[in-house]
Design a protein around this motif. Structure first.
Motif, PDB file in Angstrom:
ATOM      1  N   PRO A  57      49.484  49.802  30.162  1.00  0.00           N
ATOM      2  CA  PRO A  57      49.642  48.448  30.729  1.00  0.00           C
ATOM      3  C   PRO A  57      48.727  48.185  31.937  1.00  0.00           C
ATOM      4  O   PRO A  57      48.167  47.091  32.054  1.00  0.00           O
ATOM      5  CB  PRO A  57      51.117  48.387  31.141  1.00  0.00           C
ATOM      6  N   GLU A  58      48.553  49.177  32.794  1.00  0.00           N
ATOM      7  CA  GLU A  58      47.655  49.012  33.942  1.00  0.00           C
ATOM      8  C   GLU A  58      46.220  48.814  33.490  1.00  0.00           C
ATOM      9  O   GLU A  58      45.501  47.966  34.016  1.00  0.00           O
ATOM     10  CB  GLU A  58      47.729  50.234  34.871  1.00  0.00           C
ATOM     11  N   GLU A  59      45.793  49.607  32.505  1.00  0.00           N
ATOM     12  CA  GLU A  59      44.426  49.487  32.002  1.00  0.00           C
ATOM     13  C   GLU A  59      44.197  48.124  31.361  1.00  0.00           C
ATOM     14  O   GLU A  59      43.147  47.505  31.556  1.00  0.00           O
ATOM     15  CB  GLU A  59      44.129  50.597  30.991  1.00  0.00           C
ATOM     16  N   ILE A  60      45.176  47.653  30.605  1.00  0.00           N
ATOM     17  CA  ILE A  60      45.039  46.349  29.949  1.00  0.00           C
ATOM     18  C   ILE A  60      45.044  45.231  30.986  1.00  0.00           C
ATOM     19  O   ILE A  60      44.241  44.295  30.893  1.00  0.00           O
ATOM     20  CB  ILE A  60      46.142  46.159  28.880  1.00  0.00           C
ATOM     21  N   LEU A  61      45.903  45.312  31.989  1.00  0.00           N
ATOM     22  CA  LEU A  61      45.930  44.304  33.053  1.00  0.00           C
ATOM     23  C   LEU A  61      44.600  44.277  33.806  1.00  0.00           C
ATOM     24  O   LEU A  61      44.034  43.203  34.053  1.00  0.00           O
ATOM     25  CB  LEU A  61      47.080  44.584  34.034  1.00  0.00           C
ATOM     26  N   THR A  62      44.086  45.449  34.142  1.00  0.00           N
ATOM     27  CA  THR A  62      42.794  45.531  34.829  1.00  0.00           C
ATOM     28  C   THR A  62      41.696  44.928  33.965  1.00  0.00           C
ATOM     29  O   THR A  62      40.839  44.185  34.458  1.00  0.00           O
ATOM     30  CB  THR A  62      42.457  46.995  35.164  1.00  0.00           C
ATOM     31  N   LEU A 117      38.772  51.196  38.959  1.00  0.00           N
ATOM     32  CA  LEU A 117      40.139  50.693  39.127  1.00  0.00           C
ATOM     33  C   LEU A 117      41.073  51.324  38.111  1.00  0.00           C
ATOM     34  O   LEU A 117      42.220  51.643  38.436  1.00  0.00           O
ATOM     35  CB  LEU A 117      40.174  49.167  38.972  1.00  0.00           C
ATOM     36  N   ASN A 118      40.597  51.485  36.890  1.00  0.00           N
ATOM     37  CA  ASN A 118      41.447  52.096  35.862  1.00  0.00           C
ATOM     38  C   ASN A 118      41.803  53.537  36.201  1.00  0.00           C
ATOM     39  O   ASN A 118      42.847  54.023  35.792  1.00  0.00           O
ATOM     40  CB  ASN A 118      40.769  52.037  34.490  1.00  0.00           C
ATOM     41  N   ASN A 119      40.931  54.219  36.926  1.00  0.00           N
ATOM     42  CA  ASN A 119      41.232  55.599  37.324  1.00  0.00           C
ATOM     43  C   ASN A 119      42.406  55.656  38.291  1.00  0.00           C
ATOM     44  O   ASN A 119      43.227  56.556  38.217  1.00  0.00           O
ATOM     45  CB  ASN A 119      40.014  56.254  37.961  1.00  0.00           C
ATOM     46  N   ASP A 120      42.459  54.690  39.221  1.00  0.00           N
ATOM     47  CA  ASP A 120      43.567  54.649  40.186  1.00  0.00           C
ATOM     48  C   ASP A 120      43.540  53.306  40.898  1.00  0.00           C
ATOM     49  O   ASP A 120      42.662  53.042  41.721  1.00  0.00           O
ATOM     50  CB  ASP A 120      43.441  55.792  41.187  1.00  0.00           C
ATOM     51  N   LEU A 121      44.524  52.462  40.568  1.00  0.00           N
ATOM     52  CA  LEU A 121      44.605  51.119  41.159  1.00  0.00           C
ATOM     53  C   LEU A 121      44.951  51.128  42.634  1.00  0.00           C
ATOM     54  O   LEU A 121      44.795  50.115  43.313  1.00  0.00           O
ATOM     55  CB  LEU A 121      45.665  50.283  40.428  1.00  0.00           C
ATOM     56  N   THR A 122      45.442  52.246  43.121  1.00  0.00           N
ATOM     57  CA  THR A 122      45.882  52.283  44.514  1.00  0.00           C
ATOM     58  C   THR A 122      44.909  53.019  45.437  1.00  0.00           C
ATOM     59  O   THR A 122      45.133  53.067  46.642  1.00  0.00           O
ATOM     60  CB  THR A 122      47.265  52.973  44.616  1.00  0.00           C
ATOM     61  N   ALA A 123      43.849  53.586  44.874  1.00  0.00           N
ATOM     62  CA  ALA A 123      42.885  54.328  45.693  1.00  0.00           C
ATOM     63  C   ALA A 123      42.005  53.357  46.472  1.00  0.00           C
ATOM     64  O   ALA A 123      41.367  52.479  45.894  1.00  0.00           O
ATOM     65  CB  ALA A 123      42.032  55.240  44.817  1.00  0.00           C
TER      66      ALA A 123
END
Length: 195
Positions: free
Chosen positions: A43-48, A98-104
Motif C-alpha cells: 500500500p505504501e508503494e502504491i500510494l507513493t 521514498l519507497n525504500n523508507d517514507l520516514t527517512a
C-alpha cells in the motif's frame, strides 16, 4: 540555416514524460510469496506511485499548456527545457528512495529537492514564455494567467515540501496531496482578482 523546431521540442518532451511515467511503476515490487507479511509494504508503494505519478502528470499538463501557443522556440527556451526535463528524469529515482523508507529524512529531502528543482525550472520556463509572448505582442488569456500563477504557487509549495521533508518526513506525501487542492483554489482566486 538552423531553425529551432517546435515539433522536436514537443517530441522530446513527450517522450521523456512518457518514459518517466512508465518506469515509475517498475519500483512497485510484486511480493514473491502471497502472505500478509509480504503485502505489508505494497500500500505504501502504491500510494507513493500515485502521488508521484500525479506530480509528474501535472508537470506534463503544465508543459503542454506552456508551449501550446509557442510557434518558434528560442535556443534559450530549448536549453531551459532540457534542464527541466533532466530534473523530471530524476523523479523515478526520488520516488524509489521514498519507497525504500517514507520516514527517512534523507529520502524525503531528496524527493522534495528534486520537486523543488523541477518547480523552479518550470517557473523560469513560464516566465520566459510569457516574456516571449509579450515581445511578440500577444496578451496572455485568463487561462494563461491562471497557469502562470499556478507555476508560482507550485514553486512556493515545493519550498514547503523541502521544509516538511527535512523536519517532518512522515508528513511529506500528505502535504503534497493537500497542496494539489490548495494550489487549485489559490490560483483560481488570484486569476479572478487579476482579470
Amino acid at each position: 540555416m538552423f531553425h529551432s523546431s517546435k515539433s522536436r521540442l514537443d517530441a522530446i518532451s513527450d517522450g521523456v514524460f512518457g518514459v518517466v511515467l512508465t518506469i515509475m511503476v517498475l519500483d512497485i515490487k510484486a511480493p514473491s510469496n502471497l502472505s500478509w507479511q509480504h503485502l505489508g509494504n505494497l500500500p505504501e508503494e502504491i500510494l507513493t506511485f500515485f502521488i508521484s505519478f500525479a506530480v509528474i502528470g501535472q508537470y506534463w499538463i503544465f508543459h503542454q499548456e506552456l508551449f501550446s501557443k509557442l510557434t518558434k522556440p528560442t535556443t534559450k527556451l530549448l536549453i531551459l527545457n532540457l534542464f527541466y526535463l533532466c530534473f523530471v528524469c530524476l523523479m523515478p529515482f526520488a520516488t524509489s528512495l521514498l519507497n525504500n523508507d517514507l520516514t527517512a529524512r534523507f529520502n524525503t529531502t531528496i524527493f522534495a529537492l528534486v520537486v523543488c528543482l523541477v518547480d523552479s525550472l518550470q517557473f523560469i520556463l513560464f516566465h520566459q514564455v510569457m516574456g516571449h509572448w509579450q515581445r511578440q505582442g500577444q496578451s496572455p488569456t485568463k487561462h494563461d494567467l491562471q497557469e502562470y500563477h499556478s507555476a508560482i504557487i507550485m514553486f512556493g509549495f515545493s519550498i514547503v515540501y523541502l521544509l516538511v521533508g527535512i523536519l517532518w518526513p512522515l508528513f511529506l506525501l500528505p502535504t503534497i496531496a493537500l497542496s494539489f487542492l490548495v494550489r487549485t483554489i489559490i490560483s483560481r482566486t488570484l486569476t479572478k482578482e487579476v482579470v
